[in-house]
Enzyme design. Structure first.
Site, short mmCIF file in Angstrom:
data_model
loop_
_atom_site.label_atom_id
_atom_site.label_comp_id
_atom_site.label_asym_id
_atom_site.label_seq_id
_atom_site.Cartn_x
_atom_site.Cartn_y
_atom_site.Cartn_z
N TRP A 155 0.80 -1.23 0.00
CA TRP A 155 0.00 0.00 0.00
C TRP A 155 0.83 1.27 0.00
CZ3 TRP A 155 1.74 2.07 4.47
CH2 TRP A 155 2.02 1.22 5.55
N ASN A 156 2.12 1.17 0.23
CA ASN A 156 2.82 2.44 0.47
C ASN A 156 3.10 3.24 -0.80
OD1 ASN A 156 4.70 0.45 -0.13
ND2 ASN A 156 6.33 1.48 0.98
N LYS A 179 -2.49 -7.51 -8.47
CA LYS A 179 -3.28 -7.56 -7.23
C LYS A 179 -2.76 -6.43 -6.34
CE LYS A 179 -4.37 -8.91 -3.11
NZ LYS A 179 -4.24 -7.67 -2.38
N GLY A 232 6.15 -6.54 -0.50
CA GLY A 232 5.35 -6.49 0.71
C GLY A 232 6.19 -6.93 1.89
N GLU A 254 10.47 -8.31 -3.01
CA GLU A 254 10.99 -7.05 -2.45
C GLU A 254 10.34 -6.89 -1.08
OE1 GLU A 254 13.28 -5.32 -3.70
OE2 GLU A 254 13.27 -5.66 -5.85
N LEU A 255 11.15 -7.02 -0.03
CA LEU A 255 10.55 -7.12 1.31
C LEU A 255 10.98 -5.96 2.20
CD1 LEU A 255 11.04 -10.98 1.58
CD2 LEU A 255 9.12 -9.73 0.60
N CYS A 288 10.01 0.99 2.56
CA CYS A 288 10.85 -0.18 2.85
C CYS A 288 12.28 0.25 3.13
CB CYS A 288 10.80 -1.15 1.68
SG CYS A 288 11.13 -0.34 0.12
N GLU A 389 11.16 -4.27 11.84
CA GLU A 389 10.66 -3.18 11.00
C GLU A 389 9.40 -2.58 11.61
OE1 GLU A 389 8.79 -4.08 7.19
OE2 GLU A 389 10.05 -2.56 6.27
#
Ligand code: NAD
Length: 497
Positions: A155-156, A179, A232, A254-255, A288, A389
């Site tokens: 969402w960011n 999605k 996410g 990508e975390l 992130c 985080e």
């Protein structure tokens, strides 16, 4: 209330699609804490429809007939349309995720560059003629698209991070199912109007909306899906990777991160203080790559912290649509609760809040989901506040003695997404950059990204890279073609070497 909310259906095969469940859910404006839209609650049957539409578009109709130059031209058109609608797209994202219009507007003005970069690259990916070790033989490779690829976004930065996947995947000739996050599902509807206007055939890009466990996983598990590109959290990323592994399909991930901003005594401290504040309070810390740990050389600890505090105190909170606002609300109610929980954890661990430390009650914050920009001193790197985080406006200050200790602390987390180094010593900057376990290292700057610069995580911050020329290879597979030009076939019972 629900009757007055604008409805956002899914988009499958070029058409608006009602959810198979008949269910809709509310999308909230974080600045007011109130719902403003209704989003289709997709389920497995919708994932099936979308993947089938993408498969049909991959195998039949106009899309597979286009050559790479023509695909590139479509991406250029889309880029121009996004640029022309950047303000509207940015404003829609602000309504959903509460990030500043100043930030989302700038992002949307920059997003077209991804379509231009990869549109330009589309017809520059070459196969090779292999210098083969056999007589009368021509052997060459063809880079070919994978098929239906799935993009799962957080969402960011909804459209930016979706574009990091769409642009290379389409340039390579794949079709897509996107999605978006259940918290930010609306801007993609306007984006899809632009996709249609650009002239993409129906079904090349499809959108399913809803919750991860209900429709996101159904996409990953779908037998026709050839690749997943996910951005996410680490927890969801490992579920996605597990499911992709079961299906033997590639997944790029990508975390999250717990990135250090390392400030040496020889740095330009005024510039470094701005970089540190931008690194953690921009986007309300919800990036992130947030520089959530400030590693500061012991001998300048107090003086530098004072500079950072002074700057942080000037942050204006309030309406994210107001271009004068510096720090907006946290994007979602669960995220608000998570950030507040971490503030209590940090205090319980003995960290000292020099500013902030709780929910913001300034009048300009109204009923929104605001947290005071917070700076903790007295943090040790083993504390949870230094290891986990938070994804909010929370900075932990940790002192170090020398280069070795700075590197040791910087690397002593499970993540490895990004790092900042602030120093005027060129040799030290490069020496430290080489020792940091991070996919991006910024020297005397922070938070820069670009379509041509590879981005991704070391350790638990991810798998694979986005951006940069090599990324298009994530969306291609290599076919090797053998031609015997001798008009002869020796003994069928002997292997030819
Ligand atoms: P999240 O993991 O909760 O959700 C991300 C997406 O995954 C959403 O679309 C969600 O619906 C979907 N999802 C959830 N469960 C799923 C499942 N079981 N199967 C398939 N899909 C599922 O993350 P978030 O809260 O939306 O985003 C914040 C996180 O994203 C932070 O950890 C942040 O660091 C990370 N992030 C990473 C990058 C990067 O480039 N490395 C960029 C931005 C955000």
């Amino acid at each position: 209330m629900a009757g007055v909310l604008e409805k956002f259906p899914m988009l499958i095969d070029g058409k608006a699609a009602e959810p198979s469940t008949g269910a809709w859910f509310e999308s909230f404006n974080p600045y007011t804490g109130q719902p403003w839209a209704l989003v289709a609650r997709g389920a497995r049957a919708d994932a099936d429809r979308a993947v089938e539409a993408a498969h049909k578009a991959f195998t039949t109709g106009e899309w597979p007939k286009l050559n790479a130059t023509q695909r590139g031209a479509l991406l250029f058109k889309l880029a121009d349309l996004i640029a022309a609608h950047a303000a509207e797209l940015g404003a829609m994202e602000v309504r959903d995720n509460g990030k500043l219009l100043a930030e989302m507007g700038a992002q949307m003005r920059y997003v077209p560059q991804w379509y231009r970069y990869f549109g330009g690259l589309a017809d520059k990916v070459e196969g090779a003629v292999i210098p083969i070790d056999k007589p009368s033989t021509l052997t060459y490779t063809r880079p070919e698209p994978l098929g239906v690829c799935v993009a799962i976004a957080p969402w960011n930065s909804p459209l930016l991070l979706t574009s990091w996947k769409l642009a290379p995947a389409l340039a390579a000739g794949n079709t897509m199912v996107v999605k978006p996050s259940e918290f930010t599902s609306t801007s993609i509807s306007l984006f899809m109007k632009l996709v249609e206007q650009a002239g993409f055939p129906p079904g090349v890009i499809n959108v399913v909306t809803g919750f991860g466990a209900e429709v996101g996983m159904a996409l990953v598990e779908h037998p026709r899906v050839a690749k997943v590109a996910f951005t996410g959290s680490e927890a969801t990323g490992s579920k996605v990777a597990e499911a992709a592994g079961r299906r033997l399909i590639p997944a790029t991930l990508e975390l999250g991160g717990k990135s250090p901003n390392i400030v040496f005594a020889d740095a330009n401290l005024d510039v470094a203080a701005k970089g540190v504040v931008a690194g953690i309070f921009a986007a309300t810390g919800q990036t992130c790559i947030a520089g959530s740990r400030l590693l500061v050389e012991e001998k300048i600890h107090n003086a530098f912290v004072d500079k950072v505090l002074a700057l942080a105190r000037t942050a204006r909170m309030g309406d994210p649509m107001d271009l004068g606002t510096h720090v907006g609300p946290v994007a979602t109610q669960p995220q608000l609760e998570k950030v507040l929980k971490y503030l209590e954890i940090a205090k319980g661990e003995g960290a000292k809040p020099m500013i902030g430390g709780g929910r913001a009650s300034r009048p300009e914050c109204g009923t929104g989901w605001f947290v005071e920009p917070t700076i903790f001193t007295g943090v040790h790197n083993k504390m949870r506040i230094a290891q986990e985080e938070v994804f909010g406006p929370v900075l932990s200050v940790i002192p170090f003695k020398d280069d070795d200790q700075a590197v040791e602390i910087a690397n002593d987390v499970l993540y490895g997404l990004a790092s900042g180094i602030w120093t005027s010593n060129l040799g030290r900057a490069h020496r430290i950059a080489a020792r940091l376990q991070a996919g991006s290292v910024w020297i005397n700057t922070y938070r820069s990204v670009a379509p041509m610069a590879p981005f991704g995580g070391y350790k638990r911050s991810g798998l694979g890279r986005e951006n940069g020329m090599e990324t298009i290879r994530n969306y291609l597979q290599t076919k090797c073609v053998w031609v015997d030009m001798s008009d002869d076939f020796p003994s069928p019972f002997t292997m030819r070497i």
